[in-house]
Motif scaffolding. Structure first.
Motif, PDB file in Angstrom:
ATOM      1  N   ASN A  50       0.583  -1.287  -0.363  1.00 24.66           N
ATOM      2  CA  ASN A  50      -0.214   0.106   0.004  1.00 24.66           C
ATOM      3  C   ASN A  50       0.333   1.100   0.068  1.00 24.66           C
TER       4      ASN A  50
ATOM      5  N   THR B 256       1.914   1.902  -3.749  1.00 30.76           N
ATOM      6  CA  THR B 256       0.071   2.194  -4.341  1.00 30.76           C
ATOM      7  C   THR B 256       0.448   3.905  -4.071  1.00 30.76           C
TER       8      THR B 256
ATOM      9  N   VAL C 167       0.847   5.768  -6.962  1.00 30.80           N
ATOM     10  CA  VAL C 167      -0.674   5.567  -7.735  1.00 30.80           C
ATOM     11  C   VAL C 167      -0.733   6.938  -6.986  1.00 30.80           C
TER      12      VAL C 167
ATOM     13  N   LYS D  28     -10.217   2.209  -2.521  1.00 33.41           N
ATOM     14  CA  LYS D  28      -9.047   1.973  -3.887  1.00 33.41           C
ATOM     15  C   LYS D  28      -7.467   1.370  -3.439  1.00 33.41           C
TER      16      LYS D  28
ATOM     17  N   ALA E  94      -6.485  -1.736  -5.629  1.00 30.00           N
ATOM     18  CA  ALA E  94      -4.641  -1.969  -6.388  1.00 30.00           C
ATOM     19  C   ALA E  94      -4.302  -3.039  -6.239  1.00 30.00           C
ATOM     20  N   TYR E  95      -4.988  -3.325  -4.782  1.00 29.37           N
ATOM     21  CA  TYR E  95      -3.903  -4.529  -4.113  1.00 29.37           C
ATOM     22  C   TYR E  95      -4.818  -5.719  -5.477  1.00 29.37           C
TER      23      TYR E  95
ATOM     24  N   GLU F  52      -5.710  -5.968  -8.356  1.00 29.95           N
ATOM     25  CA  GLU F  52      -5.354  -5.765 -10.048  1.00 29.95           C
ATOM     26  C   GLU F  52      -3.922  -5.701 -10.170  1.00 29.95           C
TER      27      GLU F  52
ATOM     28  N   ARG G 112      -1.307  -3.005  -9.897  1.00 31.02           N
ATOM     29  CA  ARG G 112      -1.374  -1.236  -9.978  1.00 31.02           C
ATOM     30  C   ARG G 112      -1.136  -0.627 -11.215  1.00 31.02           C
TER      31      ARG G 112
ATOM     32  N   TYR H  74      -5.188  -1.338 -12.039  1.00 27.98           N
ATOM     33  CA  TYR H  74      -5.726  -0.436 -11.432  1.00 27.98           C
ATOM     34  C   TYR H  74      -5.908   1.309 -12.207  1.00 27.98           C
ATOM     35  N   GLN H  75      -4.854   1.454 -12.911  1.00 28.95           N
ATOM     36  CA  GLN H  75      -3.992   2.565 -13.768  1.00 28.95           C
ATOM     37  C   GLN H  75      -5.369   2.405 -14.788  1.00 28.95           C
TER      38      GLN H  75
END
Length: 217
Positions: free
Chosen positions: A138, A141, A145, A154, A158-159, A161, A163, A166-167
């Protein structure tokens, strides 16, 4: 000839001990009441220390760390994704390399070890390192991100999918993942409210601390 059996026996015992350390065969059972973070820490007080250290090091709130582990492994130390079925009934490969409390994938875990050190006891089945991994991931992240550590939903997207995923907003095509991330956030906030009522007692577990001088030392 009989004397030579003693070193062999000692070597065997040493190998066994190392194996137990390496694979964390003696990790505790999941908490009896995973719905209440106070009860989780009462049953496993050292987990509070692990989560507190991870928070101090990386910034992820304790409640968020525990919410991640709840949904990743249900607090089972050796959790893995279920195997797929060949022809519908033959046990086959697992869909991912996720393993342990935090369901860390092999590549992410290798990156964590490279950044934080690789020792015999640094394994995914040890809650100390699982929580540290969650905090470390995290932290990256937030850094890469820009997701604040106060946004469990959120952070979890990101965890889950990755980083990059997620983007790219890969989660938009996965309603089940979005729903799961919402549940993670709800649990994190609920755990946080619960922890506010009992945290002081876990800051007094060390032998040199006593009420009312219990700080987060």
């Amino acid at each position: 000839m009989r004397w030579y059996g003693l070193p062999t026996l000692g070597l065997g015992l040493a190998i066994t001990i190392v194996a137990i350390m390496r694979f964390s065969l003696l990790e505790p059972d999941p908490p009896a009441n995973p719905e209440d973070v106070c009860e989780i820490f009462r049953e496993h007080p050292v987990w509070y220390d692990y989560a507190s250290r991870s928070k101090e090091r990386w910034g992820t709130p304790i409640a968020t760390q525990l919410a991640f582990v709840y949904y990743e492994s249900s607090f089972r130390s050796h959790a893995r994704p279920p195997r797929t079925r060949l022809l519908g009934f033959i046990p086959w490969r697992r869909p991912t390399s996720a393993y342990g409390y935090a369901q860390a994938l092999d590549p992410a875990w290798a990156e964590y070890l490279a950044a934080n050190g690789d020792g015999l006891s640094v394994v995914r089945t040890n809650m100390k390192y699982a929580l540290d991994f969650v905090g470390w991931y995290n932290h990256l992240t937030r850094r890469d991100v820009g997701i604040p550590l106060t946004s469990p939903e959120k952070l979890y997207l990101a965890y889950h999918e990755g980083r990059t995923g997620y983007q790219r907003q890969s989660y938009l095509a996965k309603p089940e993942v979005r729903s799961l991330a919402t549940r993670v956030q709800n649990r994190a906030f609920r755990y946080d409210r619960q922890l506010q009522t009992c945290e002081e007692e876990f800051q007094c577990w060390r032998f040199y601390q006593f009420w009312p001088f219990c700080g987060d030392w």
